[in-house]
Design a protein around this motif. Structure first.
Motif, PDB file in Angstrom:
ATOM      1  N   VAL A  50       1.160 -20.623  95.760  1.00 50.61           N
ATOM      2  CA  VAL A  50       2.277 -20.016  96.606  1.00 50.61           C
ATOM      3  C   VAL A  50       1.792 -18.512  97.119  1.00 50.61           C
ATOM      4  O   VAL A  50       1.895 -18.191  98.547  1.00 50.61           O
ATOM      5  N   ILE A  51       1.229 -17.868  96.407  1.00 51.01           N
ATOM      6  CA  ILE A  51       0.420 -16.644  96.784  1.00 51.01           C
ATOM      7  C   ILE A  51      -0.592 -16.537  97.825  1.00 51.01           C
ATOM      8  O   ILE A  51      -0.554 -15.711  98.576  1.00 51.01           O
ATOM      9  N   MET A  52      -1.389 -17.643  97.689  1.00 51.43           N
ATOM     10  CA  MET A  52      -2.294 -17.481  98.567  1.00 51.43           C
ATOM     11  C   MET A  52      -1.992 -18.412  99.920  1.00 51.43           C
ATOM     12  O   MET A  52      -2.616 -18.190 101.048  1.00 51.43           O
TER      13      MET A  52
ATOM     14  N   TRP B 291       3.443 -18.538 106.677  1.00 55.38           N
ATOM     15  CA  TRP B 291       4.281 -17.337 107.527  1.00 55.38           C
ATOM     16  C   TRP B 291       3.818 -17.224 108.824  1.00 55.38           C
ATOM     17  O   TRP B 291       4.494 -16.929 109.853  1.00 55.38           O
TER      18      TRP B 291
ATOM     19  N   PHE C 275       1.228 -19.057 101.041  1.00 48.49           N
ATOM     20  CA  PHE C 275       2.468 -18.501 101.937  1.00 48.49           C
ATOM     21  C   PHE C 275       2.150 -17.757 102.913  1.00 48.49           C
ATOM     22  O   PHE C 275       2.845 -17.809 104.174  1.00 48.49           O
ATOM     23  N   PRO C 276       1.386 -16.701 102.914  1.00 44.73           N
ATOM     24  CA  PRO C 276       0.980 -15.883 104.134  1.00 44.73           C
ATOM     25  C   PRO C 276       0.638 -16.735 105.287  1.00 44.73           C
ATOM     26  O   PRO C 276       0.853 -16.267 106.372  1.00 44.73           O
TER      27      PRO C 276
ATOM     28  N   GLY D 166       1.886 -21.294  91.233  1.00 44.65           N
ATOM     29  CA  GLY D 166       2.434 -19.723  91.477  1.00 44.65           C
ATOM     30  C   GLY D 166       0.913 -19.383  92.470  1.00 44.65           C
ATOM     31  O   GLY D 166       1.001 -18.555  93.463  1.00 44.65           O
ATOM     32  N   VAL D 167      -0.217 -19.680  91.951  1.00 46.98           N
ATOM     33  CA  VAL D 167      -1.322 -19.053  92.590  1.00 46.98           C
ATOM     34  C   VAL D 167      -1.374 -19.910  94.156  1.00 46.98           C
ATOM     35  O   VAL D 167      -1.504 -19.190  95.064  1.00 46.98           O
TER      36      VAL D 167
END
Length: 301
Positions: free
Chosen positions: A46-48, A54, A50-51, A43-44
């Motif tokens: 993906v949060i860090m 993208w 992914f931006p 989860g961490v």
């Protein structure tokens, strides 16, 4: 360990006794614990990450692709470098990057040198009013940068350094947090080692070179990396000091894209990636030294 019974006394090795009581499995995580741990790490991640992914995907997409699809598509249908070319045609990227590099390298050199000297003095030497100086250093950490922005600008302007790279560089030439980090690293050196060197006739610079420096090189890499990243990514202070576009740093120059390409986020994303990639490459090259320095700073002895 000894176990007594009515007929005989039997001795069992300590390791077997611990294993019999299940103590060997105390540190072994359960299946639920493993799932929870790796789920949290995922989860961490993906949060860090992914931006960044993208932004990278957006910078490679053409004008015909919808960048606002949901769920987002991270793989461009027709990858293109046209957005990067537009950035280079719009602003002098290499000149701005050179200005940022000069400021970044200068900031690293001054922070490493002065923070090492100051940390050595505060961490290993005894002198009057030492705790007063430490209190001043700690108090500066309580003030956000915006509070001292006006006074810094007036000081730089009075020195005649406004709209120059020197004006951008000087306020960050030494940071209080770096001095405190080096002080903590120097305090890990056993005092008897320094006393023995003094008895053998070593002066301050010899102790610093042959004893202190080899023991704090890990923390030096941490200070150097943080100093460069801070100087490279700084936006507000260069924006305040610099008024001539010819002297812009890379982060300030990229702001020009937001005003001229607000309707084309692909070009803005390409500019963001151009400014970010050097930091990623630098950290990838120095990550071993960085984590070694963090470990040395967290474990004494």
């Amino acid at each position: 360990m000894t176990i007594k019974s009515s007929k005989h006394v039997m001795k069992i090795p300590r390791e077997k006794a611990y294993r019999a009581r299940g103590s060997a499995d105390i540190m072994k995580p359960s299946l639920g614990g493993l799932i929870g741990k790796y789920g949290l790490l995922l989860g961490v991640l993906v949060i860090m990450v992914f931006p960044f992914l993208w932004q990278l995907s957006t910078s490679l997409k053409g004008a015909g692709e919808n960048i606002y699809d949901f769920p987002p598509s991270l793989i461009p249908a027709e990858p293109t470098l046209a957005n990067y070319g537009e950035v280079f045609r719009t602003i002098p990227v290499l000149d701005y990057a050179w200005h940022s590099l000069i400021i970044g390298v200068g900031t690293v050199i001054t922070n490493v040198v002065f923070a090492t000297l100051g940390g050595h003095a505060l961490g290993t030497m005894k002198f009057r009013f030492k705790w007063v100086i430490l209190a001043i250093f700690f108090s500066t950490l309580l003030l956000p940068g915006e509070v001292t922005l006006t006074s810094q600008y007036l000081t730089i302007k009075s020195l005649g350094l406004a709209n120059t790279l020197w004006g951008v560089f000087l306020p960050g030439a030494i940071a209080a947090i770096n001095v405190l980090l080096m002080m903590a690293a120097c305090r890990m050196i056993h005092p008897d080692t320094l006393d023995a060197a003094t008895i053998d006739g070593a002066n301050t610079m010899q102790r610093l070179r042959h004893i202190v420096w080899p023991n704090i090189r890990g923390m030096v890499s941490v200070v150097a990396l943080f100093s460069f990243i801070g100087a490279w990514d700084d936006f507000l202070w260069p924006l305040v000091v610099l008024s001539d576009p010819a002297n812009y740093t890379l982060t300030v120059g990229m702001q020009y894209l937001n005003s001229n390409f607000a309707a084309n986020p692909r070009v803005i994303a390409a500019g963001t990636m151009i400014a970010l990639i050097p930091i990623i490459l630098l950290f990838a090259a120095l990550q071993k030294h960085f984590f070694r320095g963090v470990e040395e700073g967290g474990v004494k002895g």
